[in-house]
Design a protein around this motif. Structure first.
Motif, PDB file in Angstrom:
ATOM      1  N   GLU A  43       0.822  -1.211   0.000  1.00  0.00           N
ATOM      2  CA  GLU A  43       0.000   0.000   0.000  1.00  0.00           C
ATOM      3  C   GLU A  43       0.861   1.269   0.000  1.00  0.00           C
ATOM      4  O   GLU A  43       0.461   2.286  -0.558  1.00  0.00           O
ATOM      5  N   ASN A  46       1.743   1.667  -3.624  1.00  0.00           N
ATOM      6  CA  ASN A  46       0.555   2.132  -4.351  1.00  0.00           C
ATOM      7  C   ASN A  46       0.285   3.602  -4.078  1.00  0.00           C
ATOM      8  O   ASN A  46      -0.022   4.370  -4.989  1.00  0.00           O
ATOM      9  N   THR A  50       0.371   6.858  -6.597  1.00  0.00           N
ATOM     10  CA  THR A  50      -0.864   7.613  -6.780  1.00  0.00           C
ATOM     11  C   THR A  50      -0.663   9.106  -6.542  1.00  0.00           C
ATOM     12  O   THR A  50      -1.370   9.922  -7.125  1.00  0.00           O
TER      13      THR A  50
END
Length: 180
Positions: A43, A46, A50
């Motif tokens: 995460e 990610n 992002t």
């Protein structure tokens, strides 16, 4: 966009407390790790992929984001290169404010960050040891040695040094047992 990053800890194993704080601050998107381990932080990757210009990443504390001082510096650089900012609730650190920090403040946060990491890892290790049934702390003296030391002391025939030599029970330990 306000983006929240959550990582479980011994104090907040489900990330509930972190999520509440980040929601209160208006986070629109959350990235939440399933574990507290420094490895395989999917995460985090990610979230870093992002991040865009103008985004603000919000975390509860610096140790939520990084696992070492070097890692923290690398993440700060990556966030800056993307044109995003970071707000850390616990340390009240906001990279979007131009006022900046004095060197002393930055140094204090780095020291606190290191202490938090050490404390978190220690608590995690103790917790894992307890789950495995390993007893933590200083090992107890065998009861037969304590009983023998008490008998020797009460006989008034031995010095404290002789008792310690024969049983391995220190003077302070002996006195602690005698008070009970």
């Amino acid at each position: 966009m306000l983006i929240g990053y959550i990582r479980p800890s011994i104090v907040d194993p489900n990330g509930t407390s972190q999520r509440e704080k980040l929601t209160t601050l208006g986070c629109e998107l959350f990235f939440e790790e399933n574990h507290s381990s420094p490895k395989k932080r999917v995460e985090l990757k990610n979230m870093m992929n992002t991040l865009k210009q103008g985004d603000k990443l919000i975390i509860n504390r610096l140790s939520t984001l990084a696992d070492s001082t070097r890692h923290l510096v690398e993440l700060f650089e990556m966030i800056g290169k993307k044109g995003a900012n970071l707000y850390c609730i616990q340390e009240d650190l906001d990279t979007s404010k131009e006022a900046g920090y004095s060197f002393q403040s930055v140094l204090k946060h780095i020291v606190d960050f290191q202490s938090d990491l050490i404390s978190e890892r220690t608590k995690q290790g103790l917790s894992e040891a307890k789950k495995k049934g390993v007893s933590t702390g200083r090992p107890r003296k065998p009861d037969e040695n304590v009983a023998r030391a008490i008998d020797m002391y009460q006989s008034n025939q031995y010095t404290l040094a002789q008792i310690k030599e024969a049983t391995g029970i220190s003077k302070s330990t002996l006195y602690r047992y005698l008070e009970q």
